[in-house]
Design a protein around this motif. Structure first.
Motif, PDB file in Angstrom:
ATOM      1  N   VAL A 148       0.681  -1.091   0.088  1.00 41.73           N
ATOM      2  CA  VAL A 148       0.357   0.156   0.202  1.00 41.73           C
ATOM      3  C   VAL A 148       0.683   1.324  -0.381  1.00 41.73           C
ATOM      4  CG1 VAL A 148      -1.541   1.493   1.421  1.00 41.73           C
ATOM      5  CG2 VAL A 148      -1.584  -0.840   0.785  1.00 41.73           C
ATOM      6  N   PRO A 149       1.650   1.625   0.900  1.00 43.71           N
ATOM      7  CA  PRO A 149       2.467   2.568   0.416  1.00 43.71           C
ATOM      8  C   PRO A 149       3.192   2.611  -0.437  1.00 43.71           C
ATOM      9  CG  PRO A 149       3.540   1.332   2.921  1.00 43.71           C
ATOM     10  CD  PRO A 149       2.253   0.408   2.275  1.00 43.71           C
ATOM     11  N   ALA A 150       4.214   1.604  -0.735  1.00 43.58           N
ATOM     12  CA  ALA A 150       4.989   1.191  -2.223  1.00 43.58           C
ATOM     13  C   ALA A 150       4.741   2.050  -3.125  1.00 43.58           C
ATOM     14  CB  ALA A 150       5.342   0.240  -2.010  1.00 43.58           C
ATOM     15  N   ILE A 151       3.142   2.038  -3.146  1.00 39.37           N
ATOM     16  CA  ILE A 151       2.132   1.923  -4.516  1.00 39.37           C
ATOM     17  C   ILE A 151       1.737   4.004  -3.916  1.00 39.37           C
ATOM     18  CG2 ILE A 151      -0.016   1.805  -5.523  1.00 39.37           C
ATOM     19  CD1 ILE A 151       0.251  -0.580  -5.380  1.00 39.37           C
ATOM     20  N   ALA A 152       1.678   4.280  -2.769  1.00 38.90           N
ATOM     21  CA  ALA A 152       1.064   5.399  -2.587  1.00 38.90           C
ATOM     22  C   ALA A 152       2.583   6.178  -3.172  1.00 38.90           C
ATOM     23  CB  ALA A 152       0.192   5.583  -1.234  1.00 38.90           C
ATOM     24  N   LEU A 153       3.411   6.072  -2.315  1.00 34.85           N
ATOM     25  CA  LEU A 153       4.184   6.726  -2.584  1.00 34.85           C
ATOM     26  C   LEU A 153       4.431   7.142  -4.429  1.00 34.85           C
ATOM     27  CD1 LEU A 153       6.683   5.602   0.416  1.00 34.85           C
ATOM     28  CD2 LEU A 153       5.408   7.743   0.096  1.00 34.85           C
ATOM     29  N   GLY A 154       4.699   5.564  -5.162  1.00 37.50           N
ATOM     30  CA  GLY A 154       4.823   5.441  -6.620  1.00 37.50           C
ATOM     31  C   GLY A 154       4.266   6.538  -7.200  1.00 37.50           C
ATOM     32  N   LEU A 155       2.990   6.937  -6.337  1.00 35.82           N
ATOM     33  CA  LEU A 155       1.657   7.572  -7.399  1.00 35.82           C
ATOM     34  C   LEU A 155       1.756   9.225  -6.728  1.00 35.82           C
ATOM     35  CD1 LEU A 155      -1.762   5.750  -6.561  1.00 35.82           C
ATOM     36  CD2 LEU A 155      -0.877   6.166  -8.837  1.00 35.82           C
ATOM     37  N   TRP A 156       2.571   9.397  -5.803  1.00 38.48           N
ATOM     38  CA  TRP A 156       2.878  10.731  -5.474  1.00 38.48           C
ATOM     39  C   TRP A 156       4.102  11.289  -5.955  1.00 38.48           C
ATOM     40  CZ3 TRP A 156       4.362  11.538   0.963  1.00 38.48           C
ATOM     41  CH2 TRP A 156       4.599  13.096   1.241  1.00 38.48           C
ATOM     42  N   LEU A 157       4.261  10.183  -6.775  1.00 39.73           N
ATOM     43  CA  LEU A 157       5.964  11.104  -7.263  1.00 39.73           C
ATOM     44  C   LEU A 157       5.271  11.266  -8.309  1.00 39.73           C
ATOM     45  CD1 LEU A 157       8.609   8.361  -5.735  1.00 39.73           C
ATOM     46  CD2 LEU A 157       9.072  10.298  -5.276  1.00 39.73           C
ATOM     47  N   TRP A 158       4.564  10.647  -9.054  1.00 41.38           N
ATOM     48  CA  TRP A 158       3.897  10.793 -10.607  1.00 41.38           C
ATOM     49  C   TRP A 158       3.544  11.316 -10.406  1.00 41.38           C
ATOM     50  CZ3 TRP A 158      -0.483   6.886 -12.657  1.00 41.38           C
ATOM     51  CH2 TRP A 158      -0.420   8.194 -14.221  1.00 41.38           C
ATOM     52  N   VAL A 216       4.142  -3.017 -12.980  1.00 41.55           N
ATOM     53  CA  VAL A 216       3.505  -2.479 -11.501  1.00 41.55           C
ATOM     54  C   VAL A 216       2.283  -3.012 -10.952  1.00 41.55           C
ATOM     55  CG1 VAL A 216       2.170  -0.565  -9.621  1.00 41.55           C
ATOM     56  CG2 VAL A 216       4.425  -0.517 -10.557  1.00 41.55           C
ATOM     57  N   LEU A 217       0.963  -2.845 -12.637  1.00 44.58           N
ATOM     58  CA  LEU A 217       0.008  -3.550 -12.573  1.00 44.58           C
ATOM     59  C   LEU A 217      -0.112  -5.075 -12.699  1.00 44.58           C
ATOM     60  CD1 LEU A 217      -2.113  -1.715 -15.098  1.00 44.58           C
ATOM     61  CD2 LEU A 217      -2.622  -1.635 -12.627  1.00 44.58           C
ATOM     62  N   LEU A 218       0.869  -5.802 -13.436  1.00 44.22           N
ATOM     63  CA  LEU A 218       1.735  -6.796 -13.345  1.00 44.22           C
ATOM     64  C   LEU A 218       1.891  -7.605 -12.463  1.00 44.22           C
ATOM     65  CD1 LEU A 218       3.593  -7.328 -16.308  1.00 44.22           C
ATOM     66  CD2 LEU A 218       1.706  -8.246 -15.810  1.00 44.22           C
ATOM     67  N   VAL A 219       3.157  -6.333 -11.532  1.00 44.47           N
ATOM     68  CA  VAL A 219       3.168  -7.125  -9.752  1.00 44.47           C
ATOM     69  C   VAL A 219       2.517  -7.255  -8.958  1.00 44.47           C
ATOM     70  CG1 VAL A 219       4.065  -6.547  -7.535  1.00 44.47           C
ATOM     71  CG2 VAL A 219       5.531  -5.485  -9.797  1.00 44.47           C
ATOM     72  N   VAL A 220       1.355  -6.261  -9.067  1.00 43.26           N
ATOM     73  CA  VAL A 220      -0.140  -6.206  -8.442  1.00 43.26           C
ATOM     74  C   VAL A 220      -0.969  -7.540  -8.615  1.00 43.26           C
ATOM     75  CG1 VAL A 220      -2.109  -5.403  -8.075  1.00 43.26           C
ATOM     76  CG2 VAL A 220      -0.359  -3.747  -8.025  1.00 43.26           C
ATOM     77  N   GLY A 221      -1.031  -7.574 -10.131  1.00 46.78           N
ATOM     78  CA  GLY A 221      -2.028  -9.525 -10.285  1.00 46.78           C
ATOM     79  C   GLY A 221      -1.160 -10.424 -10.192  1.00 46.78           C
ATOM     80  N   TYR A 222       0.452 -10.299  -9.534  1.00 46.90           N
ATOM     81  CA  TYR A 222       1.027 -11.202  -8.998  1.00 46.90           C
ATOM     82  C   TYR A 222       0.479 -11.786  -7.640  1.00 46.90           C
ATOM     83  CZ  TYR A 222       5.220 -14.573  -8.102  1.00 46.90           C
ATOM     84  OH  TYR A 222       5.407 -15.520  -7.264  1.00 46.90           O
ATOM     85  N   HIS A 223       0.784 -10.968  -7.041  1.00 49.13           N
ATOM     86  CA  HIS A 223       0.647 -10.313  -5.636  1.00 49.13           C
ATOM     87  C   HIS A 223      -0.663 -10.915  -4.957  1.00 49.13           C
ATOM     88  CE1 HIS A 223       0.974  -7.776  -2.038  1.00 49.13           C
ATOM     89  NE2 HIS A 223      -0.523  -8.853  -1.545  1.00 49.13           N
ATOM     90  N   HIS A 224      -1.828 -10.557  -5.809  1.00 49.53           N
ATOM     91  CA  HIS A 224      -3.394 -11.334  -6.300  1.00 49.53           C
ATOM     92  C   HIS A 224      -3.119 -13.069  -6.163  1.00 49.53           C
ATOM     93  CE1 HIS A 224      -7.421 -11.632  -6.313  1.00 49.53           C
ATOM     94  NE2 HIS A 224      -7.510 -12.524  -7.031  1.00 49.53           N
ATOM     95  N   ALA A 225      -2.605 -12.985  -7.222  1.00 45.49           N
ATOM     96  CA  ALA A 225      -2.300 -14.553  -7.569  1.00 45.49           C
ATOM     97  C   ALA A 225      -1.921 -15.463  -6.827  1.00 45.49           C
ATOM     98  CB  ALA A 225      -1.358 -14.979  -8.539  1.00 45.49           C
ATOM     99  N   CYS A 226      -1.354 -15.049  -5.595  1.00 50.15           N
ATOM    100  CA  CYS A 226      -0.527 -15.294  -4.242  1.00 50.15           C
ATOM    101  C   CYS A 226      -1.132 -15.478  -3.863  1.00 50.15           C
ATOM    102  CB  CYS A 226       1.231 -14.595  -4.104  1.00 50.15           C
ATOM    103  SG  CYS A 226       1.990 -14.778  -4.575  1.00 50.15           S
ATOM    104  N   ALA A 227      -2.497 -14.802  -3.288  1.00 46.06           N
ATOM    105  CA  ALA A 227      -3.514 -15.119  -2.777  1.00 46.06           C
ATOM    106  C   ALA A 227      -4.335 -16.493  -3.181  1.00 46.06           C
ATOM    107  CB  ALA A 227      -4.537 -13.575  -2.038  1.00 46.06           C
TER     108      ALA A 227
END
Length: 142
Positions: free
Chosen positions: A59-69, A90-101
């Motif tokens: 969550v903070p990784a994505i939020a901080l990335g969005l803040w930078l952008w 990043v979308l692929l990483v989020v998808g991978y994370h979801h696949a792990c769940a």
């Protein structure tokens, strides 16, 4: 901006550490001998806790990335196609994370029949995604 960037890097590295280790637990789960209930339950507990912690780190990784952008304009303007490619990663990483769940839920209910070899290959995906993301950010090839 440098503080935001520093914390973004720390949270991304931490998130990926979880994504590197979680599938290793899946490898061990796939190798548990039938009837080893205590070992299986211990590995499932470890995987659940790691998934929860890794999700919190994302969550903070994505939020901080969005803040930078969006906040600082990193990657905006012409000649910044690298950022669009990185956002796709990043979308692929989020998808991978979801696949792990999803895989963890299936492993917990004995509905997953993947071999330990399959999980070993699955474990290499975040390494490749991180490699691509870092090259895009550092080299900015387009």
């Amino acid at each position: 901006m440098l503080w935001v960037k520093a914390f973004h890097i720390v949270f991304v590295a931490s998130w990926f550490a979880g994504l590197f280790y979680l599938p290793r637990i899946f490898v061990n789960l796939a190798m548990v001998a039938p009837g080893s209930v205590a070992e299986r339950e211990r590995l499932l507990l470890m995987a659940r806790k790691l998934l929860r912690f890794t999700t919190l780190l994302s969550v903070p990784a994505i939020a901080l990335g969005l803040w930078l952008w969006l906040g600082y304009g990193i990657g905006k303007g012409p000649g910044n196609g690298w950022l669009h490619a990185k956002l796709a990663v990043v979308l692929l990483v989020v998808g991978y994370h979801h696949a792990c769940a999803v895989l963890l839920r299936k492993l917990a209910s004995n509905a997953d029949q993947h071999s330990h070899r399959w999980f070993r290959w699955f474990n290499e995906v975040p390494v490749l995604l991180l490699l691509v993301a870092v090259v895009l950010v550092v080299v900015k090839p387009f």
